[in-house]
Design a protein around this motif. Structure first.
Motif, PDB file in Angstrom:
ATOM      1  N   ALA A 117      51.678 -12.794 -24.071  1.00 47.11           N
ATOM      2  CA  ALA A 117      51.800 -12.224 -25.543  1.00 47.11           C
ATOM      3  C   ALA A 117      50.634 -12.069 -26.255  1.00 47.11           C
ATOM      4  N   SER A 118      49.562 -13.042 -26.094  1.00 52.92           N
ATOM      5  CA  SER A 118      48.460 -12.929 -26.869  1.00 52.92           C
ATOM      6  C   SER A 118      47.476 -11.853 -26.207  1.00 52.92           C
ATOM      7  N   ASP A 119      47.536 -11.989 -24.819  1.00 50.45           N
ATOM      8  CA  ASP A 119      46.815 -10.750 -24.137  1.00 50.45           C
ATOM      9  C   ASP A 119      47.062  -9.458 -24.646  1.00 50.45           C
ATOM     10  N   ARG A 120      48.409  -9.284 -24.918  1.00 50.11           N
ATOM     11  CA  ARG A 120      48.943  -8.068 -25.417  1.00 50.11           C
ATOM     12  C   ARG A 120      48.888  -7.845 -26.731  1.00 50.11           C
ATOM     13  N   ASN A 121      48.256  -8.547 -27.535  1.00 46.80           N
ATOM     14  CA  ASN A 121      48.144  -8.438 -29.104  1.00 46.80           C
ATOM     15  C   ASN A 121      49.395  -8.431 -29.560  1.00 46.80           C
ATOM     16  N   ALA A 122      50.384  -9.230 -29.286  1.00 52.49           N
ATOM     17  CA  ALA A 122      51.760  -9.476 -29.714  1.00 52.49           C
ATOM     18  C   ALA A 122      51.479 -10.021 -31.385  1.00 52.49           C
ATOM     19  N   GLY A 123      52.019  -9.500 -32.392  1.00 50.60           N
ATOM     20  CA  GLY A 123      52.066 -10.042 -33.728  1.00 50.60           C
ATOM     21  C   GLY A 123      53.093 -11.295 -33.724  1.00 50.60           C
ATOM     22  N   LYS A 124      53.985 -11.076 -33.189  1.00 53.53           N
ATOM     23  CA  LYS A 124      55.091 -12.336 -32.996  1.00 53.53           C
ATOM     24  C   LYS A 124      55.646 -12.488 -31.591  1.00 53.53           C
ATOM     25  N   CYS A 125      55.826 -13.819 -31.361  1.00 54.15           N
ATOM     26  CA  CYS A 125      56.410 -14.050 -30.204  1.00 54.15           C
ATOM     27  C   CYS A 125      57.911 -14.727 -30.561  1.00 54.15           C
ATOM     28  N   ILE A 126      59.003 -14.084 -29.926  1.00 56.37           N
ATOM     29  CA  ILE A 126      60.130 -14.661 -29.899  1.00 56.37           C
ATOM     30  C   ILE A 126      60.434 -15.626 -28.620  1.00 56.37           C
ATOM     31  N   ILE A 127      60.657 -16.696 -28.845  1.00 55.79           N
ATOM     32  CA  ILE A 127      60.885 -17.860 -27.607  1.00 55.79           C
ATOM     33  C   ILE A 127      62.238 -18.092 -27.834  1.00 55.79           C
ATOM     34  N   TYR A 133      56.508  -7.362 -31.128  1.00 55.22           N
ATOM     35  CA  TYR A 133      57.153  -8.576 -30.608  1.00 55.22           C
ATOM     36  C   TYR A 133      56.852  -8.836 -29.189  1.00 55.22           C
ATOM     37  N   PHE A 134      56.759  -9.920 -28.530  1.00 54.27           N
ATOM     38  CA  PHE A 134      56.763 -10.414 -27.395  1.00 54.27           C
ATOM     39  C   PHE A 134      58.215 -11.240 -27.096  1.00 54.27           C
ATOM     40  N   VAL A 135      58.831 -11.063 -26.397  1.00 55.20           N
ATOM     41  CA  VAL A 135      59.972 -11.938 -26.128  1.00 55.20           C
ATOM     42  C   VAL A 135      59.779 -12.869 -24.829  1.00 55.20           C
TER      43      VAL A 135
END
Ligand code: HAM
Length: 426
Positions: free
Chosen positions: A382-392, A339-341
């Motif tokens: 988030a994309s650069d860090r290969n996050a599966g999901k981003c919580i906005i 996850y990336f928040v």
């Protein structure tokens, strides 16, 4: 003032650590599946430990120092003497056979060159307490098991196998005196590392007789396994040892990787029987690994006479070879985040930290950005860090809701915070 790294050492930046860990993890996995248990010892030992039996070359390359108590110590250039010392200490209580592996960080004050540094990692596998050529074959098989796993084929690498007993018998047959054998081994080991005309001159100086030099050169040129029975006529009481190893390797279906090569001598002084080296098939690089039987070392270190065989493989040449074959970078694990928040609003920054902390405590990998407020920059992160999901955390947060964006499909879903957190599982 900028201080450079010490000559012959390496800095491991995070991408280098990924590479190093991938190589070392592979060594460890293969060791375990071949029945070896891990051990380690101190990084420095008494200087004399490496002077007893490792041979002049290693002794000349020691990083040695005197400690505050006046003791002469040295950084370990290899781990085999430490292994012998440790086994001697507990020989009576250790279940036999002893099959141990280790991946020590080693230090040799060599002239730094391609694949040879002053600090490196070395995979070691050793079998102690088995006086049987099948143990030598098992060490060679385990070495190949790793090389094959990383994608190296018999077209890429060769295990060149010979025997110190065979060489000793041949040299004695040519008229070399027994007490001259050891210095001669060290010289013969340099054959591949020197221009052939220079090698011949040095050999002539050492041996003194041109006819003997020619016999030695002819012997070292033998590289056909079918010549083994003929060569083994040099052996008086030990015939068949090499043959037995080749038969075992054939049974284990790795014979395509193995060749007999009488020029393999090994630089270290303690080998007593079969010796082998791992080389790139084109012969362009220094040895990737090497080993052999060393049945006297434990006794030389004050223990009983116990048979031993093993090998060491360094990380430097291996890495060069794998990269050259395109077998390294594409195989490395890619760092991913669950996850990336992201926070669309600067005021909600503590909420992102709260959610991240909760996710991490539940075992998920999660990160937040320091670039709060700028959503597009955070989505890029988030994309650069290969996050599966981003919580906005955005406008919807006022209604206790979050947007969950699937980074692979781009799909977005609106969920209640409590519902989202209650659905997370460790
Ligand atoms: P070695 O031939 O001295 O054997 O080293 C084995 C491998 O370690 C070499 O083939 C090479 O890949 C790597 N290596 C050696 N020196 C350096 C260096 N300066 N820089 C980078 N890599 C290096 C031994 O050390 C024996 N103790 C192996 C052994 C274990 N024999 C029986 N058991």
């Amino acid at each position: 003032m900028k201080i450079p790294p010490v000559k012959g050492t390496r800095d491991f930046y995070p991408p280098d650590m990924v590479r190093r860990n991938w190589i070392i993890d592979g060594w460890k996995k293969v060791s375990v599946r071949n029945g070896f248990e891990e051990y380690d010892g101190p990084i420095f030992e008494y200087l004399k430990m490496f002077q007893i039996k490792s041979g002049d070359e290693i002794v000349e390359q020691l990083f040695s120092f005197e400690d505050r108590g006046g003791r002469d110590l040295a950084l370990r250039p290899e781990i085999t003497p430490t292994l012998a010392r440790m086994i001697n200490q507990q020989i009576n209580s250790l279940p036999k056979p002893i099959k141990w592996f280790s991946v020590p960080r080693l230090f040799r004050a060599e002239r730094p060159q391609k694949g040879r540094l002053r600090e490196f990692f070395q995979w070691n596998i050793d079998i102690i307490g088995v006086d049987d050529p099948r143990a030598d074959a098992e060490v060679i098989f385990t070495t190949i098991d790793y090389l094959r796993q990383v994608g190296l084929t018999p077209e890429d690498i060769k295990i060149k196998i010979s025997s110190r007993k065979l060489l000793a018998a041949a040299l004695r047959g040519f008229g070399i005196r027994a007490d001259n054998l050891e210095p001669l081994y060290a010289l013969l080991d340099k054959k591949a590392k020197m221009p052939s005309d220079k090698f011949e001159v040095v050999l002539k100086e050492e041996v003194g007789d041109k006819e003997i030099v020619n016999k030695i050169l002819d012997f070292m040129a033998v590289d056909d396994v079918r010549d083994i029975p003929q060569i083994e006529s040099f052996l008086e009481d030990d015939s068949g040892e090499l043959n037995e190893i080749f038969v075992s390797l054939e049974q284990m279906k790795v014979e395509d990787y193995c060749v007999f090569d009488a020029s393999i001598v090994r630089g270290l002084a303690y080998y007593t029987g079969v010796v082998f080296e791992v080389h790139d098939a084109l012969g362009k690089l220094r040895a990737i690994g090497g080993g052999g039987r060393y049945d006297n070392l434990l006794h030389d270190f004050g223990g009983s006479s116990i048979a031993a065989t093993g090998m060491g493989m360094g990380d430097c040449i291996l890495e060069i070879l794998l990269r050259g074959k395109g077998l390294l970078d594409e195989k490395l694990p890619v760092a991913r985040l669950d996850y990336f928040v992201a926070c669309a609003d600067k005021l909600t920054t503590h909420t992102d930290m709260r959610i991240v902390a909760r996710l991490r405590s539940m075992g998920y990998s999660a990160a937040f950005s320091y670039k709060t407020g700028n959503l597009s920059k955070q989505l890029k992160e988030a994309s650069d860090r290969n996050a599966g999901k981003c919580i906005i955390i955005g406008e919807e947060f006022k209604n206790n809701q979050l947007v969950i964006k699937d980074m692979a499909t781009g799909e977005q879903e609106l969920v209640g915070i409590d519902e989202f957190l209650s659905h997370l599982r460790c």
